[in-house]
Design a protein around this motif. Structure first.
Motif, PDB file in Angstrom:
ATOM      1  N   UNK A   1       0.734  -1.448  -0.313  1.00 13.85           N
ATOM      2  CA  UNK A   1      -0.039  -0.107   0.127  1.00 13.85           C
ATOM      3  C   UNK A   1       0.714   0.964  -0.139  1.00 13.85           C
ATOM      4  N   UNK A   2       0.440   2.262  -0.785  1.00 15.59           N
ATOM      5  CA  UNK A   2       1.392   3.236  -1.398  1.00 15.59           C
ATOM      6  C   UNK A   2       0.379   4.601  -0.393  1.00 15.59           C
ATOM      7  N   UNK A   3       1.032   4.874  -0.115  1.00 18.45           N
ATOM      8  CA  UNK A   3       0.491   6.453   1.005  1.00 18.45           C
ATOM      9  C   UNK A   3       0.614   7.857   0.441  1.00 18.45           C
ATOM     10  N   UNK A   4       0.035   7.808  -0.808  1.00 23.55           N
ATOM     11  CA  UNK A   4      -0.364   8.669  -2.086  1.00 23.55           C
ATOM     12  C   UNK A   4      -0.683   9.777  -1.254  1.00 23.55           C
ATOM     13  N   UNK A   5      -0.737  10.954  -2.078  1.00 28.60           N
ATOM     14  CA  UNK A   5      -1.882  12.185  -1.110  1.00 28.60           C
ATOM     15  C   UNK A   5      -3.085  12.712  -2.527  1.00 28.60           C
ATOM     16  N   UNK A  72       4.849   0.238 -15.116  1.00 29.68           N
ATOM     17  CA  UNK A  72       3.454   0.338 -13.946  1.00 29.68           C
ATOM     18  C   UNK A  72       3.495   1.822 -12.962  1.00 29.68           C
ATOM     19  N   UNK A  73       2.121   2.416 -12.873  1.00 33.25           N
ATOM     20  CA  UNK A  73       2.369   3.408 -11.801  1.00 33.25           C
ATOM     21  C   UNK A  73       2.776   2.761 -10.666  1.00 33.25           C
ATOM     22  N   UNK A  74       3.150   1.179  -9.601  1.00 31.33           N
ATOM     23  CA  UNK A  74       3.561   1.093  -8.777  1.00 31.33           C
ATOM     24  C   UNK A  74       5.210   1.408  -8.661  1.00 31.33           C
ATOM     25  N   UNK A  75       5.651   1.213 -10.119  1.00 26.92           N
ATOM     26  CA  UNK A  75       7.112   2.045 -10.123  1.00 26.92           C
ATOM     27  C   UNK A  75       7.423   3.463 -10.257  1.00 26.92           C
ATOM     28  N   UNK A  76       6.012   3.905  -9.992  1.00 29.46           N
ATOM     29  CA  UNK A  76       5.873   5.519  -9.990  1.00 29.46           C
ATOM     30  C   UNK A  76       6.617   5.795  -8.986  1.00 29.46           C
ATOM     31  N   UNK A  77       4.637   5.135  -8.073  1.00 27.31           N
ATOM     32  CA  UNK A  77       5.099   5.186  -6.476  1.00 27.31           C
ATOM     33  C   UNK A  77       5.960   4.732  -6.156  1.00 27.31           C
ATOM     34  N   UNK A  78       7.043   3.902  -6.321  1.00 24.17           N
ATOM     35  CA  UNK A  78       8.073   3.540  -5.520  1.00 24.17           C
ATOM     36  C   UNK A  78       9.493   4.545  -5.641  1.00 24.17           C
ATOM     37  N   UNK A  79       9.317   5.457  -6.919  1.00 16.33           N
ATOM     38  CA  UNK A  79      10.551   5.968  -7.130  1.00 16.33           C
ATOM     39  C   UNK A  79       9.959   7.825  -6.634  1.00 16.33           C
ATOM     40  N   UNK A  80       8.744   7.756  -6.635  1.00 16.46           N
ATOM     41  CA  UNK A  80       8.004   9.136  -6.049  1.00 16.46           C
ATOM     42  C   UNK A  80       8.974   9.052  -4.105  1.00 16.46           C
ATOM     43  N   UNK A  81       7.886   7.649  -3.478  1.00 16.20           N
ATOM     44  CA  UNK A  81       7.788   7.570  -2.266  1.00 16.20           C
ATOM     45  C   UNK A  81       9.404   7.324  -1.529  1.00 16.20           C
ATOM     46  N   UNK A  82      11.010   6.996  -2.706  1.00 19.78           N
ATOM     47  CA  UNK A  82      11.822   6.817  -2.164  1.00 19.78           C
ATOM     48  C   UNK A  82      12.377   8.388  -1.841  1.00 19.78           C
ATOM     49  N   UNK A 102       7.950  10.296 -12.384  1.00 21.74           N
ATOM     50  CA  UNK A 102       7.807  10.623 -14.102  1.00 21.74           C
ATOM     51  C   UNK A 102       8.191  10.756 -14.881  1.00 21.74           C
ATOM     52  N   UNK A 103       9.407  12.154 -14.402  1.00 19.65           N
ATOM     53  CA  UNK A 103      10.249  12.978 -15.109  1.00 19.65           C
ATOM     54  C   UNK A 103      11.298  12.092 -15.671  1.00 19.65           C
ATOM     55  N   UNK A 104      11.688  11.423 -14.336  1.00 18.94           N
ATOM     56  CA  UNK A 104      12.758  10.297 -14.177  1.00 18.94           C
ATOM     57  C   UNK A 104      13.131   8.682 -14.658  1.00 18.94           C
ATOM     58  N   UNK A 105      12.039   8.771 -15.017  1.00 15.23           N
ATOM     59  CA  UNK A 105      11.234   7.391 -15.685  1.00 15.23           C
ATOM     60  C   UNK A 105      11.963   7.114 -16.840  1.00 15.23           C
ATOM     61  N   UNK A 106      11.941   7.863 -17.783  1.00 12.12           N
ATOM     62  CA  UNK A 106      12.695   7.953 -18.742  1.00 12.12           C
ATOM     63  C   UNK A 106      13.562   9.052 -19.727  1.00 12.12           C
TER      64      UNK A 106
END
Ligand SMILES: Cc1ncc(COP(=O)(O)OP(=O)(O)O)c(N)n1
Ligand SMILES: Cc1ncsc1CCOP(=O)(O)O
Ligand SMILES: [Mg+2]
Length: 497
Positions: A1-5, A72-82, A102-106
């Motif tokens: 579970x990710x804690x997002x806003x 996958x959005x979970x990958x973006x969430x992991x990066x944002x969380x980190x 998102x900017x760092x994803x590619x």
């Protein structure tokens, strides 16, 4: 579970919608960026504008359908969380962290965004505190480039919420003063406090507040106590909102200090003003109730009564007098206190209110209903120290300014005069009927016009707006105090309050 806003959740849903509407088959990185920039007041938009990138220009230039397919959005969430843990020590990430992920994803996507003027590094440089930045001068318009950026944005979030809460509470109180109390002066006072709040909010760079706004992320918006729906009366609404106003101001004051002592001081002054208003609004409501039917107030001095004081009092009470004041200017205390105790007993028997002139100590010792104070007497504040919060305190006034001050000081009722020359007390200035007009229009607190009032002129006083009068000679020198009281009371009750 990710804690997002909620801001992040909206962006994810928005990106999916965009991809679907474009028939893109997959969500692309550009869809995320456009969804993140959808709200003009959101963090990503404010951040871009802050580094000089036009958000409308990005929206126009970014061809989302041609950008790389997003992981996958979970990958973006992991990066944002980190990112959020590393820079904010908080696993719950906000839209700005998600944008950076998102900017760092590619690399290719990063390059196309760099061509539009923004890179994750540029965004980070204004979000993150770094040793080198701390030494840089802070420009006045800087929003994020501050020595402790997240601290200021977090403080601004509290300020944003508290300013709104305080303004809302002030608006409710203004409606209460205006439509329930029908009080011109208090309505104006609350309005000025509301304007004071707006002026204080302007001491912050406006975009600091806007940048901090992520209301839906506020866990408090759904935490509603059952008591929030219970309001027993308009007075209860006022009490609840006075508390809300004071609490918001306290929060504003504390978090305002993050932006410097000046803002903290301004907010502290507003908080004290709110306490003064509380006194005036709540005391006003209580006194209106306790004096609701009090129309005829009689000042008695033993030596001026043509008959005995107790007989005069009983007769006048029978004729409809509602309040009696014992006004003994030079009587020794050893004589005054027993007399005051007698008057207390007589007024209790007659079922009328009893006020002692000038002396809170005597009022307390004889258990009077209150005390009356002139402009040169002990202050309302000091009288409250002696009497406590409940007894009535009346204040004599001779000008509209004194009326306003008496209201703010927490008077329960106001004496207004002198209206006409008096046989009881000599005056060299008569604010007269003009003052009766002005004072009765200014406040909803019970006001008693006095000075030379009797059966022959009471109609003029009523015509000027008075609905209550205080008299002395008209009763104490009357052969028939009962009849004298009846005549005055009849004239008064003819005009509704
Ligand atoms: C009801 C009421 N109004 C005014 C006065 C006058 O009070 P003050 O100005 O203190 O003068 P003294 O009465 O103390 O001479 C009053 N007593 N009662
Ligand atoms: C004490 C006082 N303060 C203003 S007028 C007044 C006396 C009122 O008495 P009267 O009704 O006899 O004029
Ligand atoms: Mg006095």
């Amino acid at each position: 579970m990710h804690q997002t806003s909620p801001g992040v959740e909206r962006a994810v849903a928005g990106a999916r919608d965009r991809a679907e509407q474009a028939g893109a088959g997959a969500v692309r990185l550009g869809h995320y960026v456009l969804a993140l920039l959808e709200e003009d007041e959101g963090r990503p938009a404010v951040l871009l504008e802050h580094i000089g990138v036009s958000v409308p220009a990005v929206r126009g230039a970014l061809r989302a359908g041609e950008t790389p397919v997003a992981p996958d959005v979970a990958v973006l969430f992991n990066a944002a969380r980190a990112w959020s843990i590393a820079h904010r020590h908080d696993p719950e990430f906000l839209t700005d962290a998600f944008l950076i992920a998102v900017l760092r994803a590619s690399d290719a996507f990063r390059a196309s965004c760099a061509a539009l003027g923004f890179t994750p590094e540029r965004l980070e440089s204004v979000l993150i505190k770094s040793e080198s930045r701390a030494a840089e001068p802070v420009s006045e318009v800087t929003v994020f480039a501050i020595t402790e950026p997240t601290a200021e944005v977090d403080a601004a979030r509290v300020l944003d919420a508290s300013f709104n809460r305080a303004r809302e509470a002030a608006r409710v109180l203004e409606d209460y003063a205006r439509f329930v109390l029908d009080d011109r002066f208090l309505t104006q006072e609350v309005k000025e406090l509301r304007h004071g709040l707006a002026a204080a909010a302007q001491k912050l760079p406006p975009r600091v507040l806007v940048a901090s706004r992520e209301t839906l992320r506020d866990v408090g918006t759904t935490a509603t106590a059952a008591s929030e729906y219970e309001r027993a009366s308009p007075a209860h609404v006022a009490v609840v909102n006075l508390k809300r106003l004071q609490e918001s101001l306290r929060s504003l004051e504390e978090f305002g200090k993050v932006f410097g002592p000046d803002l903290g001081r301004t907010l502290e002054a507003l908080r004290y003003r709110a306490y003064t208003l509380e006194r005036a609004l709540t005391i006003g409501a209580g006194s209106r109730e306790r004096l609701a039917t009090a129309r005829l107030y009689v000042l008695l001095t033993r030596a001026q009564c043509v008959a005995s004081l107790d007989w005069t009092l009983r007769e006048a009470a029978r004729g409809g007098a509602d309040v009696f004041q014992l006004r003994e200017k030079g009587m020794p205390d050893r004589e005054l206190l027993p007399l005051a105790r007698d008057v207390r007993a007589w007024t209790r028997e007659a079922g009328v209110l009893f006020i002692v002139n000038d002396r809170p100590d005597i009022a307390r010792l004889c258990d009077a209903d209150g005390v009356h104070l002139g402009q040169d007497d002990i202050t309302v504040k000091d009288a409250r120290r002696v009497l406590g919060p409940d007894p009535l305190i009346g204040v004599s006034t001779h000008s509209v300014e004194q009326v306003r001050q008496a209201v703010l000081d927490g008077a329960d009722y106001i004496g207004i005069g002198p209206t006409f020359p008096s046989k009881t007390k000599a005056f060299d200035r008569f604010p007269g009927l003009d003052f009766v007009r002005a004072a009765t229009a200014e406040t909803a607190l019970p006001t008693f016009a006095l000075g030379g009032i009797g059966a022959r002129n009471i109609a003029e006083v009523i015509a000027a707006g008075a609905r209550r009068v205080a008299v002395s000679a008209a009763i104490s020198t009357a052969d028939d105090p009962e009849r004298a009281a009846q005549v005055l009371k009849a004239a008064l009750t003819h005009s509704p309050l």
